[in-house]
Structure formats: structure tokens, C-alpha cells
Design a protein around this motif. Structure first.
Motif, PDB file in Angstrom:
ATOM      1  N   PHE A  45      36.975  99.875  16.094  1.00 50.01           N
ATOM      2  CA  PHE A  45      37.235  98.897  17.152  1.00 50.01           C
ATOM      3  C   PHE A  45      36.002  98.120  17.599  1.00 50.01           C
ATOM      4  O   PHE A  45      36.108  97.185  18.367  1.00 50.01           O
ATOM      5  N   LEU A  48      35.783  94.230  17.332  1.00 44.07           N
ATOM      6  CA  LEU A  48      37.001  93.496  17.692  1.00 44.07           C
ATOM      7  C   LEU A  48      36.953  93.013  19.138  1.00 44.07           C
ATOM      8  O   LEU A  48      36.407  93.689  20.014  1.00 44.07           O
ATOM      9  N   SER A  53      41.924  94.033  19.262  1.00 44.58           N
ATOM     10  CA  SER A  53      42.162  95.486  19.256  1.00 44.58           C
ATOM     11  C   SER A  53      43.632  95.791  19.553  1.00 44.58           C
ATOM     12  O   SER A  53      44.168  96.790  19.085  1.00 44.58           O
ATOM     13  N   ARG A  54      44.292  94.912  20.301  1.00 44.92           N
ATOM     14  CA  ARG A  54      45.727  95.103  20.601  1.00 44.92           C
ATOM     15  C   ARG A  54      46.594  94.844  19.363  1.00 44.92           C
ATOM     16  O   ARG A  54      47.729  95.296  19.288  1.00 44.92           O
ATOM     17  N   VAL A  56      45.589  95.542  16.194  1.00 46.52           N
ATOM     18  CA  VAL A  56      44.935  96.231  15.080  1.00 46.52           C
ATOM     19  C   VAL A  56      45.928  96.819  14.075  1.00 46.52           C
ATOM     20  O   VAL A  56      45.636  96.917  12.882  1.00 46.52           O
ATOM     21  N   MET A  57      47.135  97.165  14.550  1.00 45.98           N
ATOM     22  CA  MET A  57      48.120  97.782  13.661  1.00 45.98           C
ATOM     23  C   MET A  57      48.871  96.733  12.823  1.00 45.98           C
ATOM     24  O   MET A  57      49.704  97.102  11.985  1.00 45.98           O
TER      25      MET A  57
ATOM     26  N   PRO B  27      43.367  99.088  23.320  1.00 44.42           N
ATOM     27  CA  PRO B  27      42.968 100.104  22.331  1.00 44.42           C
ATOM     28  C   PRO B  27      41.447 100.250  22.242  1.00 44.42           C
ATOM     29  O   PRO B  27      40.919 101.364  22.150  1.00 44.42           O
ATOM     30  N   LYS B  28      40.738  99.142  22.295  1.00 45.15           N
ATOM     31  CA  LYS B  28      39.272  99.193  22.222  1.00 45.15           C
ATOM     32  C   LYS B  28      38.692 100.022  23.367  1.00 45.15           C
ATOM     33  O   LYS B  28      37.869 100.924  23.152  1.00 45.15           O
TER      34      LYS B  28
END
Lengths: 110, 110, 110, 110
Positions: A45, A48, A53-54, A56-57, B27-28
Motif C-alpha cells: 500500500f 498508493l 488503496s480503496r 486495490v482489489m 485500506p492504506k
């Protein structure tokens, strides 16, 4: 009928014993391994933006890497709690009670 | 019946929303918080010998500190997996399959 | 003239010996202490936006906390390099050479 | 005549700018990268006994790995201090004064 959590813990415990890793898996060493894996998760992360990062999937390879690092962290956390005889669910519910109380009293940290 | 894991995840998710923390819990940022808590857990063990680390739960205060740090790590791990839509049990079983295969092939790292 | 770096290293080394901490300051334990302090430094930034993190030194208290955590990380890094007999400046210049070469070859990670 | 520290900091700063990495190297992201590298350093020591950790530099490959990880940690620490405008030597001496005072007063932590 089953949680999955106990089965998974038992599976990890058995693998460690079968492979002869138990003498190395002291609580101290497991705490180090856990922190090392948390560092690898962090690395997924670090460059990013918050927004990236939100999402990332959305990338299949990145998603796979993140799942793998989360699994590594969880493996060592389960093993550490197991060797220490700590019930993670119970301990975390208890801590959540404490955080809720502090929050209600106007103390916002955790 | 109920796993405890899903209930706990739902509890943590609800608390975050009620307190207005959701915008900060990217997430980060959760990966950072998780690593920070892993560092605090590490600090509980850093000056102990391997043997002392095995007996860390013999002291009630030390045991309480360790349980509290394990709970902090687990809280952020559950929340991070939740916002990413990752099933921790499934991901960790899958990773254990991969480690078992590597081990059988003579590759001993993890 | 004097570098400051060698004086600081000597000062830290002497304090450790005078306080009887040397037996605890194995490379393993120092690596743990360093990682623990890196985790505390992380905690200073974890809920900040990227922009807020750029202005973190604008607040005198926050600036003091950040300086203190940087100092803790540096103290353990200097001590660890010292007990291992590693020249940090030399090692880091050498690593920078390697990164520069990789970068020139189109490999962008580090 | 020269410290090496300032030259090294200037070298790292210039490389970041030339490669266009500056927008990514916020204090927040650098703190993450530093913690990630501290985790990799940790991994070099995690399965070693305290005694083995004292002899880690006896193996040329292991020594090289350790030097490389120390260099990575130091690179990000120097860069982070540089973007924040913190004089690491000064901050660490100041912190050592504080620790010495606390120690003299019978408070042994740091």
C-alpha cells in the motif's frame, strides 16, 4: 456447525509440529514473524494514494498479493495466540468493550 | 449457529461507522495501523530471552498487555479484510495449501 | 574535524555499557526495538492525508513527537550497525549504487 | 573534512527528484517504506537464537543481506528526515539527553 477458526488453528499447529518448526516458534519469534509480515502487507500500500488503496482489489494480481499477505499475518497471529493460550475472539471483544467505554467518555484514541 | 468471527467483524464495522471513522479507515491507513500495533506487540517481547517469552503469560499484568496488543492487531486485521472483501479463513487456508506444497517440494521458507 | 555520526554512535555505545544493557542488546533484540520504533513513527502518520503528512511539522507538539520517534529509530539503527560492525554510510552508498544501476536498466523497484 | 551524512542525504534527494519519485515520497509514504524495510531487517533475525544473531556477519551472504536491509532502512530514514527538515544527529542527541535524565531519575524505559 463449525467456525473454521478452530479448524484453521489446529491445521497450522499440526503443520508446525510435523515440520519440526516448533522449537523455533517461540512467542518472541512469532511476534517478529508477525511484524515482518505486517511490513510486507504495508509494502503493498505504501505508494498508493488513499483512493487507489480503496481500489486495490480491482487488479487480480494485486488482489492476490494482498490476500497472500493478509493470510501470512493471520497465520502468525493465530499461531502466536495458540502458543500463548489466548482466545483471540474473546480478547478482541473485551478490548472492543474497553475502546467503546473510552469513546463514550470522550477519549477518542485506541 | 454462530462463528464469533462474523459477529466480531460486524461489531467492529458498526462501531467504526457510528463513530464517523470510516473516511479515515482506508485500506492504506488500516495497513499502517495494523503494522503499528504489530510493533507494539513486538515491544512486549523485545528484551525477553526465548525462554522468558514462553512464560510471558505467567505474569498477570504482562499477560493482560499481550492480550490487549493481540486484540489490537486482530481488530485492524479483521477491519482491513472486511473493507477489502477478503475472507480471512479462506485466504489463510489457501495460503496454507501453497506452503504445504512448497514444503513437500523441498522449499522450506514461507 | 568531526562527523557527529561517530561521536553519537560512541555516546550511545557508552550509555548502553554504563547502564548494563549490553547483554540485552543482541542484534536480534535491536532489530526488534528498531521495528517497534518504526511502528511508533508510523502511528504519527496513520490517520493523516498525504497533504496533512507534508505539514506535520507545522504543529509544535506533533513536530516534537515526530522528532522524538525519528531519534528512537536512529538510535537503534546506529546501535545495531555498531554491534554488527557495519559502516552505515558506506553500506547505504553501496546500496544506492545498486539501485541506480537497476533503475538505469529499467527495473524500478528497490 | 566531510561527514558523508550530508553528501549521502543530498545524493538520495537528487536521485528521487531525477526519477520523478518526489510526488510519491510524502512523509506518510516514507514512514510506511521505512517500517516495511524495518520488517525486512527483522526477517533476517527472526528464526535465529540470540547467540546466532551475534554471529550473523560470519556468513558472507547473510552479512550482505543484513547490510542491504540496514541500508534500505537508513535510506528512507535519511529521506524522511530530509523532507521534514529534521536534523537527525541533533534530534538523536537531544533524545539521548532525555533518556539519560530519565535513567538518572530511576525511570529505565525509553
Amino acid at each position: 456447525m463449525e467456525t473454521g477458526l478452530e479448524e484453521l488453528t489446529a491445521r497450522l499447529r499440526q503443520a508446525v509440529h510435523e515440520r519440526g518448526w516448533a522449537p523455533f516458534h517461540t512467542p518472541k519469534n512469532l511476534a517478529m514473524a508477525l511484524a515482518g509480515e505486517a511490513g510486507e502487507l504495508l509494502a503493498e500500500f505504501q505508494w498508493l494514494t488513499p483512493e487507489e488503496s480503496r481500489r486495490v482489489m480491482d487488479s487480480p494480481e494485486k488482489a492476490e498479493a494482498v490476500r497472500s499477505e493478509l493470510a501470512d499475518v493471520f497465520s502468525y497471529l493465530l499461531e502466536l495466540a495458540d502458543v500463548l493460550g489466548v482466545d483471540l475472539i474473546e480478547a478482541t471483544n473485551k478490548k472492543a468493550d474497553i475502546v467503546a467505554r473510552r469513546y463514550a467518555e470522550g477519549y477518542y484514541g485506541d
